[in-house]
Design an enzyme around this catalytic site. Structure first.
Site, mmCIF file in Angstrom:
data_model
loop_
_atom_site.group_PDB
_atom_site.id
_atom_site.type_symbol
_atom_site.label_atom_id
_atom_site.label_comp_id
_atom_site.label_asym_id
_atom_site.label_seq_id
_atom_site.Cartn_x
_atom_site.Cartn_y
_atom_site.Cartn_z
ATOM 1 N N ASP A 199 36.026 34.451 42.394
ATOM 2 C CA ASP A 199 36.335 34.739 41.258
ATOM 3 C C ASP A 199 35.935 33.931 40.030
ATOM 4 O OD1 ASP A 199 39.307 36.501 41.194
ATOM 5 O OD2 ASP A 199 39.078 35.783 39.444
ATOM 6 N N ASP A 205 30.910 34.055 37.816
ATOM 7 C CA ASP A 205 31.706 35.227 36.622
ATOM 8 C C ASP A 205 30.007 36.706 37.378
ATOM 9 O OD1 ASP A 205 31.599 37.019 34.654
ATOM 10 O OD2 ASP A 205 31.363 34.978 33.156
ATOM 11 N N VAL A 206 30.895 37.390 37.866
ATOM 12 C CA VAL A 206 30.385 38.183 37.793
ATOM 13 C C VAL A 206 28.648 38.754 37.550
ATOM 14 C CG1 VAL A 206 31.630 39.025 39.971
ATOM 15 C CG2 VAL A 206 32.080 40.500 37.973
ATOM 16 N N ASN A 236 35.041 44.169 43.459
ATOM 17 C CA ASN A 236 36.286 44.256 43.062
ATOM 18 C C ASN A 236 36.841 44.179 41.660
ATOM 19 O OD1 ASN A 236 39.471 44.778 43.739
ATOM 20 N ND2 ASN A 236 38.748 42.642 43.277
ATOM 21 N N TYR A 281 36.531 50.549 29.543
ATOM 22 C CA TYR A 281 36.670 50.836 30.531
ATOM 23 C C TYR A 281 36.410 52.251 31.582
ATOM 24 C CZ TYR A 281 39.537 50.329 34.851
ATOM 25 O OH TYR A 281 40.138 49.593 36.382
ATOM 26 N N LYS A 285 33.870 52.752 34.798
ATOM 27 C CA LYS A 285 34.247 53.436 35.764
ATOM 28 C C LYS A 285 33.818 54.459 36.193
ATOM 29 C CE LYS A 285 37.064 49.894 37.304
ATOM 30 N NZ LYS A 285 37.073 49.229 37.631
HETATM 31 N N1 LIG Z 1 45.481 47.750 38.459
HETATM 32 C C1 LIG Z 1 45.270 49.302 38.236
HETATM 33 O O1 LIG Z 1 45.756 50.174 37.666
HETATM 34 C C2 LIG Z 1 43.893 49.802 38.652
HETATM 35 C C3 LIG Z 1 43.758 51.324 39.115
HETATM 36 C C4 LIG Z 1 42.555 50.926 38.988
HETATM 37 C C5 LIG Z 1 40.666 50.687 39.553
HETATM 38 N N2 LIG Z 1 41.443 49.421 39.470
HETATM 39 C C6 LIG Z 1 40.712 48.326 39.575
HETATM 40 O O2 LIG Z 1 41.106 47.198 40.254
HETATM 41 C C7 LIG Z 1 39.910 46.180 40.662
HETATM 42 C C8 LIG Z 1 40.969 44.488 40.900
HETATM 43 O O3 LIG Z 1 41.755 44.499 39.529
HETATM 44 P P1 LIG Z 1 43.151 44.551 40.232
HETATM 45 O O4 LIG Z 1 44.640 45.897 39.101
HETATM 46 O O5 LIG Z 1 44.210 43.688 41.464
HETATM 47 O O6 LIG Z 1 43.213 42.881 38.265
HETATM 48 P P2 LIG Z 1 43.567 41.665 38.271
HETATM 49 O O7 LIG Z 1 43.679 41.272 36.998
HETATM 50 O O8 LIG Z 1 44.774 41.498 39.014
HETATM 51 O O9 LIG Z 1 42.426 41.005 39.586
HETATM 52 C C9 LIG Z 1 41.581 40.868 38.809
HETATM 53 C C10 LIG Z 1 40.699 40.088 39.463
HETATM 54 O O10 LIG Z 1 39.002 40.112 38.824
HETATM 55 C C11 LIG Z 1 38.925 38.782 38.027
HETATM 56 N N3 LIG Z 1 37.751 38.812 37.807
HETATM 57 C C12 LIG Z 1 37.857 38.575 36.032
HETATM 58 N N4 LIG Z 1 36.550 38.340 35.447
HETATM 59 C C13 LIG Z 1 36.021 37.979 36.671
HETATM 60 C C14 LIG Z 1 34.476 38.400 35.932
HETATM 61 N N5 LIG Z 1 34.073 37.793 35.349
HETATM 62 N N6 LIG Z 1 34.044 37.688 37.205
HETATM 63 C C15 LIG Z 1 34.631 37.558 38.580
HETATM 64 N N7 LIG Z 1 36.300 37.985 38.929
HETATM 65 C C16 LIG Z 1 36.952 38.023 37.830
HETATM 66 C C17 LIG Z 1 40.734 38.447 37.645
HETATM 67 O O11 LIG Z 1 40.048 36.660 37.039
HETATM 68 C C18 LIG Z 1 41.499 38.843 38.568
HETATM 69 O O12 LIG Z 1 41.909 37.427 39.802
HETATM 70 C C19 LIG Z 1 39.431 46.207 39.316
HETATM 71 O O13 LIG Z 1 37.685 46.771 39.031
HETATM 72 C C20 LIG Z 1 39.947 47.340 38.786
HETATM 73 O O14 LIG Z 1 39.256 47.781 37.158
HETATM 74 C C21 LIG Z 1 42.854 48.760 39.330
#
Ligand SMILES: NC(=O)c1ccc[n+]([C@@H]2O[C@H](COP(=O)([O-])OP(=O)(O)OC[C@H]3O[C@@H](n4cnc5c(N)ncnc54)[C@H](O)[C@@H]3O)[C@@H](O)[C@H]2O)c1
Length: 281
Positions: free
Chosen positions: A37, A63-64, A90, A156, A160
């Site tokens: 992360d 940082d991905v 993720n 976004y 996706k």
């Molecule tokens: N929460 C929703 O409603 C939802 C719905 C559909 C899909 N998603 C997807 O689920 C995945 C996880 O998101 P979440 O909802 O748990 O959000 P979150 O913000 O709780 O977690 C996302 C994590 O990604 C990390 N991150 C951000 N930029 C980064 C980078 N450059 N390199 C490495 N890590 C990085 C953040 O620090 C965080 O720990 C994402 O791909 C998001 O698009 C979320």
């Protein structure tokens, strides 16, 4: 993959939300867990939880969007555990407003994490997995936004859609190569996480200037819709349960919100019937 115990899992975006819930589940399955992360403080908290479950773990600040960070993640994983079997792409971020009001920095940031993160990870980890020639599984986290248009959240949604297509292509290419690597794409609706606070991890060189259109009233309105949706979402653990049911069955599409199928069906009907897009909001 039917047996998880003692296998090595890597989770990007492991410090929060869906990623930390995946990491916990991997630990309860008895896997060796690699946490990656950009947020080092939050990463340490996930690491403590994983250690308390009693499995081997490794945390890497990564940082991905940076190819070199992903390379280092791979090197450290191989050094610590010798292989990788389960990879969760993720990490993801979101920022909303109208397409023509988003700044170049918004596009670079969101596509950098959501799409380039996946590109970097695939370029690095697929060759490693092919060389291992063992059963592996790659899980890419997209969204229902990968099948629908999301006014006010366009970057976004574009990212996706790309992840869904990227995953489908990878699936075909694995079959053509006869490789022992399965692929899934997860497409949730709203999940109760910190996604609406994504700005917390935006790098300083991609911040918007205070007078940019990306701080206008439209942005506030879309952020409120997004914020309320995420807060009312299902739990990350529910998403993880669906993922862990899908992996042993080699299931490709993982749709955690069954109601989202109506939106997908309607879009496909519009395309096939050459109708204009149905307004559903
Ligand atoms: N929460 C929703 O409603 C939802 C719905 C559909 C899909 N998603 C997807 O689920 C995945 C996880 O998101 P979440 O909802 O748990 O959000 P979150 O913000 O709780 O977690 C996302 C994590 O990604 C990390 N991150 C951000 N930029 C980064 C980078 N450059 N390199 C490495 N890590 C990085 C953040 O620090 C965080 O720990 C994402 O791909 C998001 O698009 C979320």
């Amino acid at each position: 993959m039917k047996v998880f115990k003692d296998k090595v899992a890597i989770i990007t975006g492991a410090a929060s939300g869906i990623g930390s819930a995946i990491a916990e589940r991997c630990a309860y399955e008895g896997m060796k867990v690699v946490l990656a992360d950009i947020d080092e403080g939050a990463l340490r908290n996930t690491e403590k939880v994983i250690k308390s479950i009693g499995v081997e773990t490794l945390s890497v600040r990564c940082d991905v969007s940076k190819e070199n960070d992903i390379r280092v993640l791979a090197e450290k994983t191989l050094e610590a555990f010798g292989e990788v079997c389960l990879l969760f792409n993720n990490a993801g971020v979101a920022t909303g407003t109208l397409l023509w009001e988003n700044t170049t920095a918004d596009w670079q940031w969101v596509l950098g994490v959501n799409l380039w993160g996946l590109i970097n990870s695939t370029k690095t980890f697929v060759p490693i997995m092919l060389k291992q020639n063992k059963e592996c599984h790659i899980v890419n986290v997209a969204s229902i936004a990968g099948f629908t248009a999301c006014p006010g959240n366009g970057i976004y949604s574009v990212s996706k859609h790309a992840i869904v297509n990227f995953s489908e292509t990878l699936y075909y290419e694995m079959k053509l190569a006869n490789a022992p690597i399965d692929v899934s794409v997860v497409c949730p609706g709203f999940v109760n996480t910190q996604l609406m606070n994504s700005e917390r991890n935006r790098p300083s060189d991609l911040m918007n200037s205070l007078d940019s259109t990306s701080y206008g009233p439209q942005k506030q309105m879309f952020e409120k819709i997004f914020h309320d949706g995420v807060l009312s979402g299902i739990s990350p653990e529910q998403v993880v349960e669906e993922i862990f049911q899908a992996i042993p069955n080699k299931k490709f599409y993982i749709l955690t919100h069954k109601e989202s199928k109506d939106l997908i069906r309607k879009r496909m009907e519009d395309i096939l019937n050459e109708n204009n897009p149905t307004i559903y909001f």
